[in-house]
Design a protein around this motif. Structure first.
Motif: not given
Length: 329
Positions: A19-25, A30-36, A246-260
């Motif tokens: 669902g829409i993530n109001d706490e995106f980034m 971001t701490t949870a993503i670092r842990g993952f 390409s890695i920068v692009a993948l990082a942006i895609v992966a993190l942008s998914l966090g909006r949802y």
């Protein structure tokens, strides 16, 4: 070890809501993503099996490290926007660079002593003179210093500062590729300035879908081009630059998914708080336990011991750092 993979996969699904993530980034996200990322890198390095699903980890190393570089750059510039660059950079070397260097040296001494006691010789230094898998920490320290030097030239000009760091990254990528240094040292380096740019443009809800589709398409195209150019000696520098983008692009895609996606896994959040320690320590236990033949021959026990020892020692160091911070206050 297959069992550990299943546990990790189930752990990834824990407390994930769509669902829409109001706490995106946000800091928690971001701490949870670092842990993952830290746990994934540990699994990448300790896997010792022909289990087909583990082959996925062969392709995750650079993108995962890229996300960590990206979040480091993003977090740094976001904090600067909040408190002001002059306040943030006040005593920067003592507050950010020196503690990381001290921690790294301490862990390296621990690695040297433990490996010498276990192996009885210094042969391990031929395989890795630095703490195993700790190159990321070395590069982060270098980027911090470059950022500090850039601040001395550009002061409050954030665009100039980002450009300065980006140019250094490009030169470093070309030089490291030219001199045949292990490609893992530079294949995700550009993500640091990528994270700063991502923070500077202040991505809104409306931009997120465009970023997902735009950078997703870019990543696919660049990966195809990168696969074509790979292993061609005459274009190694071009290949390295394309791979980085390409890695920068993948990082942006992966993190942008966090909006949802709401990502509130407490274990990942805890590991995110000690992600640098996990990066530093897991290689030590991997090398030590490899010297203990009965342990190394048992895949499940070998992997479990590395994970437990890494997490417990990382937690202990994190607590010591917190205690030191409280005393200083």
């Amino acid at each position: 070890m297959e069992l550990l993979f299943v546990v990790f996969f189930l752990l990834f699904l824990y407390k994930v809501e769509f669902g829409i993530n109001d706490e995106f980034m946000s800091k928690e996200y971001t701490t949870a993503i670092r842990g993952f990322c830290a746990l994934t890198i540990m699994f990448l390095h300790i896997r010792k099996t022909d289990f087909v699903l583990f082959e996925v980890f062969n392709y995750l190393g650079n993108p995962i490290v890229g996300i960590f570089f990206f979040l480091s750059g993003y977090g740094m510039l976001t904090r600067i926007k909040q408190v002001g660059i002059d306040k943030y950079m006040n005593n920067f070397i003592a507050k950010r660079c020196a503690p990381l260097l001290v921690e790294y040296v301490f862990v390296w001494i621990l690695y040297f002593v433990c490996m010498f006691l276990v192996s009885g010789n210094l042969e391990f230094l031929k395989e890795s003179i630095i703490t195993p898998h700790s190159w990321f920490i070395v590069m982060i320290e270098v980027l911090y210093i470059v950022f500090f030097i850039g601040y001395k030239f550009f002061k409050t000009n954030l665009s100039g500062l980002i450009a300065f760091v980006s140019i250094f990254e490009l030169v470093a990528i070309i030089c490291l590729a030219l001199f045949g240094v292990g490609d893992y040292w530079y294949l995700s380096l550009l993500c640091f300035s990528g994270g700063m740019i991502y923070s500077k443009i202040n991505v809104s809800n409306n931009k997120t879908l465009k970023l997902l589709f735009g950078f997703g398409a870019l990543a696919v195209v660049l990966i195809i081009v990168e696969r074509i150019l790979k292993d061609k000696p005459n274009v190694v520098m071009l290949w390295a630059l394309i791979y980085n983008v390409s890695i920068v692009a993948l990082a942006i895609v992966a993190l942008s998914l966090g909006r949802y996606v709401r990502f509130k896994n407490p274990i990942f959040i805890m590991c995110g708080k000690m992600s640098l320690e996990i990066y530093l320590l897991h290689g030590i236990f991997q090398y030590i336990f490899k010297e203990i033949k009965p342990l190394y021959s048992n895949n499940l026990l070998y992997g479990t011991m590395i994970i437990l020892c890494t997490l417990l020692s990382s937690y202990g160091i994190m607590k010591l750092k917190m205690l030191k911070s409280k005393k200083q206050v």
